[in-house]
Design a protein around this motif. Structure first.
Motif, PDB file in Angstrom:
ATOM      1  N   LEU A 111     -16.041   3.417 -50.202  1.00 36.88           N
ATOM      2  CA  LEU A 111     -15.933   4.810 -50.664  1.00 36.88           C
ATOM      3  C   LEU A 111     -16.903   5.726 -49.920  1.00 36.88           C
ATOM      4  O   LEU A 111     -16.562   6.867 -49.598  1.00 36.88           O
ATOM      5  CB  LEU A 111     -16.193   4.889 -52.173  1.00 36.88           C
ATOM      6  N   SER A 112     -18.103   5.219 -49.649  1.00 41.37           N
ATOM      7  CA  SER A 112     -19.082   6.056 -48.948  1.00 41.37           C
ATOM      8  C   SER A 112     -18.656   6.327 -47.506  1.00 41.37           C
ATOM      9  O   SER A 112     -19.064   7.329 -46.914  1.00 41.37           O
ATOM     10  CB  SER A 112     -20.458   5.387 -48.970  1.00 41.37           C
ATOM     11  N   ASN A 116     -15.419   9.552 -43.475  1.00 36.05           N
ATOM     12  CA  ASN A 116     -15.476   9.323 -42.031  1.00 36.05           C
ATOM     13  C   ASN A 116     -14.197   8.656 -41.528  1.00 36.05           C
ATOM     14  O   ASN A 116     -13.705   8.967 -40.438  1.00 36.05           O
ATOM     15  CB  ASN A 116     -16.679   8.447 -41.671  1.00 36.05           C
ATOM     16  N   MET A 117     -13.656   7.739 -42.318  1.00 37.14           N
ATOM     17  CA  MET A 117     -12.415   7.073 -41.922  1.00 37.14           C
ATOM     18  C   MET A 117     -11.266   8.082 -41.826  1.00 37.14           C
ATOM     19  O   MET A 117     -10.448   8.028 -40.896  1.00 37.14           O
ATOM     20  CB  MET A 117     -12.058   5.968 -42.924  1.00 37.14           C
ATOM     21  N   GLN A 139      -8.662  10.179 -53.787  1.00 32.06           N
ATOM     22  CA  GLN A 139      -8.323   9.767 -55.147  1.00 32.06           C
ATOM     23  C   GLN A 139      -7.354   8.585 -55.148  1.00 32.06           C
ATOM     24  O   GLN A 139      -7.481   7.663 -55.954  1.00 32.06           O
ATOM     25  CB  GLN A 139      -7.708  10.951 -55.908  1.00 32.06           C
ATOM     26  N   ASP A 140      -6.390   8.624 -54.224  1.00 27.78           N
ATOM     27  CA  ASP A 140      -5.407   7.552 -54.171  1.00 27.78           C
ATOM     28  C   ASP A 140      -6.056   6.236 -53.745  1.00 27.78           C
ATOM     29  O   ASP A 140      -5.766   5.171 -54.310  1.00 27.78           O
ATOM     30  CB  ASP A 140      -4.284   7.926 -53.200  1.00 27.78           C
ATOM     31  N   VAL A 141      -6.928   6.287 -52.757  1.00 26.15           N
ATOM     32  CA  VAL A 141      -7.621   5.080 -52.309  1.00 26.15           C
ATOM     33  C   VAL A 141      -8.526   4.558 -53.417  1.00 26.15           C
ATOM     34  O   VAL A 141      -8.554   3.348 -53.709  1.00 26.15           O
ATOM     35  CB  VAL A 141      -8.440   5.359 -51.032  1.00 26.15           C
ATOM     36  N   GLU A 142      -9.270   5.434 -54.062  1.00 28.08           N
ATOM     37  CA  GLU A 142     -10.187   5.028 -55.123  1.00 28.08           C
ATOM     38  C   GLU A 142      -9.443   4.361 -56.277  1.00 28.08           C
ATOM     39  O   GLU A 142      -9.913   3.384 -56.852  1.00 28.08           O
ATOM     40  CB  GLU A 142     -10.958   6.250 -55.638  1.00 28.08           C
ATOM     41  N   ILE A 181      -6.661   0.305 -45.464  1.00 28.10           N
ATOM     42  CA  ILE A 181      -6.819   1.752 -45.688  1.00 28.10           C
ATOM     43  C   ILE A 181      -6.516   2.514 -44.404  1.00 28.10           C
ATOM     44  O   ILE A 181      -5.833   3.546 -44.427  1.00 28.10           O
ATOM     45  CB  ILE A 181      -8.241   2.067 -46.193  1.00 28.10           C
ATOM     46  N   GLN A 182      -7.003   2.002 -43.274  1.00 31.31           N
ATOM     47  CA  GLN A 182      -6.759   2.653 -41.993  1.00 31.31           C
ATOM     48  C   GLN A 182      -5.261   2.770 -41.727  1.00 31.31           C
ATOM     49  O   GLN A 182      -4.765   3.834 -41.320  1.00 31.31           O
ATOM     50  CB  GLN A 182      -7.434   1.855 -40.862  1.00 31.31           C
TER      51      GLN A 182
END
Length: 203
Positions: A111-112, A116-117, A139-142, A181-182
């Motif tokens: 998350l941090s 940057n990603m 929000q979707d990734v979290e 995620i990438q």
């Protein structure tokens, strides 16, 4: 006088009849109990030796090691999965003390680094999205992150489940999740640019 004798003899007869019935009943009950006792004597006796537990003499300095039920510890390194009735059974969830802590560390680190990603992916694709899209992606990734991390934990092979592999496992899962995620960011940003026209970098 004769009447009294007659009445007395009738009462005596009734009393004797009642006593006779009671004696017959008791004899019947005695026979039943005797038969049951005979049956019990025919059964083999159960013998239990004396068992003594002296907990005050038990001293444990430390407990460690691995409990393996039905498996030789030396064979675990050669087993990746089990098959039951010719159907593959996935490995059991990778549970160990502190798993939640390691999973939370991976969660926090990703998350941090997420902003940057997103920026790096936009730079790679030469596409710049509105800040609202960034919020949506975060929000979707979290929302999905814990589930994705736990999925990779549960799918580890048996050799990877050794306690000494914990740091390697943490790094491996973090990189796998970041790779997922990438790929999702590339697909989302590309589709968003195609649907809305996007904003080329520098404009």
């Amino acid at each position: 006088m004769n009447h009294d004798l007659y009445s007395y003899s009738i009462q005596m007869q009734r009393f004797l009849e009642a006593q006779d019935k009671r004696i017959m009943k008791l004899e019947h009950e005695l026979k039943r109990l005797t038969d049951e006792l005979g049956e019990l004597k025919k059964k083999p006796p159960i013998h239990v030796d004396k068992i003594e537990y002296k907990f005050d003499q038990l001293k444990v300095e430390s407990l460690d090691g691995t409990l393996n039920i039905g498996l030789n510890p030396n064979d675990l390194s050669n087993i990746d999965e089990f098959a039951v009735n010719n159907q593959t059974v996935p490995p059991a969830p990778y549970l160990f003390p502190g798993r939640e802590i390691v999973a939370q560390e991976i969660y926090n680190e990703i998350l941090s680094d997420l902003e940057n990603m997103i920026s790096d992916t936009e730079g790679q694709l030469k596409i710049s999205l509105e800040p609202a899209y960034h919020d949506f992606m975060r929000q979707d990734v979290e929302r999905q992150l814990h589930q994705r991390i736990n999925m990779y934990f549960d799918n580890l092979t048996f050799p990877e489940r050794a306690p000494q592999q914990r740091d390697n496992v943490k790094e491996k899962i973090r990189e796998k999740v970041k790779s997922d995620i990438q790929a999702a960011l590339i697909q989302f940003i590309t589709n968003s640019q195609a649907e809305t026209g996007g904003n080329p970098n520098g404009v």
